[in-house]
Design a protein around this motif. Structure first.
Motif, PDB file in Angstrom:
ATOM      1  N   SER A  22      48.319  44.814  78.933  1.00 37.81           N
ATOM      2  CA  SER A  22      49.180  43.622  78.921  1.00 37.81           C
ATOM      3  C   SER A  22      50.524  43.867  78.252  1.00 37.81           C
TER       4      SER A  22
ATOM      5  N   ASP B  15      54.688  44.797  78.600  1.00 40.50           N
ATOM      6  CA  ASP B  15      55.723  44.319  79.528  1.00 40.50           C
ATOM      7  C   ASP B  15      56.664  45.398  80.045  1.00 40.50           C
TER       8      ASP B  15
ATOM      9  N   ASP C 285      52.611  36.694  71.479  1.00 41.61           N
ATOM     10  CA  ASP C 285      53.519  37.730  71.969  1.00 41.61           C
ATOM     11  C   ASP C 285      53.985  38.596  70.804  1.00 41.61           C
TER      12      ASP C 285
END
Length: 208
Positions: free
Chosen positions: A150, A152, A184
Motif C-alpha cells: 500500500s 504510493d 497515512d
C-alpha cells in the motif's frame, strides 16, 4: 443556584463524550520509538544502505489520520462524538474538513463537514506509531500482519483501520457505532523500497 446549575450542565456534557478530551501521555516510554530510531535504526540504515550523511537516512515526517463522515455528515451530534474519538486516539485536537463546492449527485453542499483530520508530527507521530504497532494492531481479531503493497510510489504508506475500538482509548460500551479511518504515513524516503525498510525497522508488521 445559577452557578451550580451551570456547573452541573458542564459536567453532564463532558461525560457524554465517549472518548474524553485528548490528553498527553504520562507513560515514561512514550518516546521510546523515536529514541530507538535515533540510536539503533539510523546507524543500521546507514550501514545497510551505504548512506554517507545522516541526513540521507529516511525518516517519518508526519502521520495523517482521516475519518470520512459519510452518512453522519448531516448529524452534528454524531460528528462531535466521532471527533472526540479521533481526538482521543491521536492525543491532540482534530479539525473538520469542509466541502469546497456543492455536488448535487452526492447530495453534497458547499461548506458541509465531510471528514475529520488530524496531523501528527515529530514526537507525536512516533508515539502514535508505537501505540499502533504495539497495542492497537495486535488487538485486531485474527491479525496476521498488514499489506506491504500500500505504498504510493513516492515513499509514503496508507493503512485503513476498520474499527476504532482497537485503540484502548476508546470504550466499546460508549461508542455510537463502529467507525473506520485512514492512517497515512509520510516519509522522506525517495522510493517505496526505502520506505518499507524504514517502517519495517520501526516495527510495522508487514505480511508481504
Amino acid at each position: 443556584m445559577a452557578e451550580k446549575a451551570t456547573k452541573n450542565k458542564s459536567v453532564k456534557t463532558e461525560s457524554a463524550v465517549p472518548a474524553g478530551r485528548p490528553q498527553k501521555s504520562t507513560n515514561p516510554d512514550r518516546y521510546r520509538l523515536r529514541k530507538r530510531y535515533r540510536e539503533e535504526i539510523v546507524p543500521s540504515l546507514m550501514k545497510e544502505r551505504g548512506y554517507k550523511n545522516i541526513n540521507e537516512v529516511p525518516k517519518l515526517v508526519k502521520i495523517v489520520l482521516n475519518m470520512r463522515l459519510g452518512d453522519i455528515k448531516d448529524n452534528s451530534k454524531s460528528i462531535q462524538l466521532a471527533q472526540a474519538e479521533l481526538d482521543a486516539i491521536a492525543g491532540q485536537h482534530s479539525v473538520l474538513v469542509k466541502a469546497k463546492k456543492s455536488v448535487s449527485n452526492f447530495k453534497l453542499r458547499e461548506g458541509q463537514s465531510i471528514a475529520i483530520k488530524v496531523t501528527l508530527r515529530g514526537e507525536s507521530a512516533y508515539e502514535f506509531l508505537d501505540r499502533l504497532i504495539s497495542i492497537a494492531l495486535p488487538r485486531v481479531r485474527d491479525f496476521r500482519g498488514i499489506s506491504g503493497k500500500s505504498f504510493d510510489g513516492r515513499g509514503n504508506y496508507a493503512l485503513g483501520i476498520k474499527d476504532q475500538t482497537i485503540f484502548p482509548e476508546i470504550s466499546y460500551e460508549l461508542i455510537e457505532k463502529i467507525r473506520g479511518f485512514d492512517v497515512d504515513m509520510v516519509t522522506t524516503a525517495k522510493t517505496d523500497e526505502e520506505a518499507k525498510l524504514l517502517l519495517t525497522k520501526l516495527g510495522m508488521p508487514f505480511k508481504n
